[in-house]
Design a protein around this motif. Structure first.
Motif, PDB file in Angstrom:
ATOM      1  N   ASN A  79       0.830  -1.201   0.000  1.00 52.76           N
ATOM      2  CA  ASN A  79       0.000   0.000   0.000  1.00 52.76           C
ATOM      3  C   ASN A  79       0.869   1.258   0.000  1.00 52.76           C
ATOM      4  O   ASN A  79       0.473   2.283  -0.541  1.00 52.76           O
ATOM      5  CB  ASN A  79      -0.955  -0.009   1.190  1.00 52.76           C
ATOM      6  N   ALA A  80       2.041   1.186   0.588  1.00 55.37           N
ATOM      7  CA  ALA A  80       2.965   2.316   0.538  1.00 55.37           C
ATOM      8  C   ALA A  80       3.407   2.568  -0.899  1.00 55.37           C
ATOM      9  O   ALA A  80       3.607   3.718  -1.301  1.00 55.37           O
ATOM     10  CB  ALA A  80       4.171   2.048   1.432  1.00 55.37           C
ATOM     11  N   ARG A  81       3.519   1.506  -1.677  1.00 56.76           N
ATOM     12  CA  ARG A  81       3.854   1.670  -3.102  1.00 56.76           C
ATOM     13  C   ARG A  81       2.710   2.368  -3.826  1.00 56.76           C
ATOM     14  O   ARG A  81       2.937   3.223  -4.678  1.00 56.76           O
ATOM     15  CB  ARG A  81       4.145   0.300  -3.711  1.00 56.76           C
ATOM     16  N   TYR A  82       1.478   2.018  -3.480  1.00 52.68           N
ATOM     17  CA  TYR A  82       0.328   2.717  -4.070  1.00 52.68           C
ATOM     18  C   TYR A  82       0.323   4.189  -3.671  1.00 52.68           C
ATOM     19  O   TYR A  82      -0.064   5.049  -4.465  1.00 52.68           O
ATOM     20  CB  TYR A  82      -0.989   2.056  -3.672  1.00 52.68           C
ATOM     21  N   LEU A  83       0.735   4.474  -2.447  1.00 55.95           N
ATOM     22  CA  LEU A  83       0.833   5.872  -2.011  1.00 55.95           C
ATOM     23  C   LEU A  83       1.846   6.618  -2.865  1.00 55.95           C
ATOM     24  O   LEU A  83       1.599   7.757  -3.286  1.00 55.95           O
ATOM     25  CB  LEU A  83       1.209   5.947  -0.532  1.00 55.95           C
ATOM     26  N   GLU A  84       2.983   5.989  -3.121  1.00 56.58           N
ATOM     27  CA  GLU A  84       4.009   6.612  -3.958  1.00 56.58           C
ATOM     28  C   GLU A  84       3.452   6.913  -5.350  1.00 56.58           C
ATOM     29  O   GLU A  84       3.633   8.027  -5.866  1.00 56.58           O
ATOM     30  CB  GLU A  84       5.214   5.688  -4.060  1.00 56.58           C
ATOM     31  N   ALA A 126       6.083   5.707   5.055  1.00 60.41           N
ATOM     32  CA  ALA A 126       4.682   5.312   5.242  1.00 60.41           C
ATOM     33  C   ALA A 126       4.559   3.815   5.492  1.00 60.41           C
ATOM     34  O   ALA A 126       3.832   3.385   6.388  1.00 60.41           O
ATOM     35  CB  ALA A 126       3.853   5.717   4.033  1.00 60.41           C
ATOM     36  N   GLY A 127       5.253   3.013   4.722  1.00 62.14           N
ATOM     37  CA  GLY A 127       5.159   1.567   4.903  1.00 62.14           C
ATOM     38  C   GLY A 127       5.772   1.099   6.200  1.00 62.14           C
ATOM     39  O   GLY A 127       5.176   0.331   6.957  1.00 62.14           O
TER      40      GLY A 127
END
Length: 162
Positions: A79-84, A126-127
């Motif tokens: 999900n942190a990758r999606y945030l990025e 974030a992750g």
């Protein structure tokens, strides 16, 4: 912006948190299995079946910890990758609407550094912050519970002093 991100991807935190808690709970079993196996070996007559059950339980707990950790990392770190990606898309859309004078006043290298390094740092933070915060809290709760239930208070309480 955070609200928009959570509306779109916030649901991914629920299974991640669930499996993170399962991971911490299963990890709290391993000292009990190991302790009982050692107790079984140090008895006057070794009960091989009992020791093997503890070893099987230990291996089962390790497999559950591995699987749960893989799943929570997939959801929370993923999900942190999606945030990025979400932030990069927002930044790109914003930059497309900026006047040419903005790019004359701000060096391209600085803008690229913000687009690459700073957003990557946000992803990593974030992750890891979410996962470490939840891991620490759930591990502490399950460890304290196990200590206070399975270990005599005269041994458990001094370990809590540090």
């Amino acid at each position: 912006m955070i609200r928009d991100f959570l509306k779109k991807y916030g649901w991914r935190y629920a299974p991640g948190i669930l499996f993170l808690v399962v991971n911490a709970y299963a990890a709290s079993w391993t000292p009990s299995f190991l302790g009982r196996a050692i107790d079984g070996l140090s008895a006057e007559s070794i009960d091989r079946a009992y020791v093997m059950r503890q070893i099987v339980g230990l291996v089962g707990a390790a497999i559950l910890v591995f699987a749960a950790r893989y799943i929570w990392r997939y959801f929370i770190i993923g999900n942190a990758r999606y945030l990025e990606i979400f932030i990069r898309e927002r930044l790109f859309r914003k930059m497309q609407h900026m006047p040419a004078s903005f790019f004359d006043e701000n060096p391209t290298g600085d803008l690229m550094a913000m687009a690459i390094n700073d957003i990557g740092a946000v992803r990593m933070t974030a992750g890891m912050v979410v996962s470490q915060l939840l891991t620490g809290a759930s591990t502490a709760v399950f460890s304290l519970r196990k200590m206070l239930v399975e270990i005599p208070a005269s041994l458990a309480l001094p370990t809590l002093i540090p």
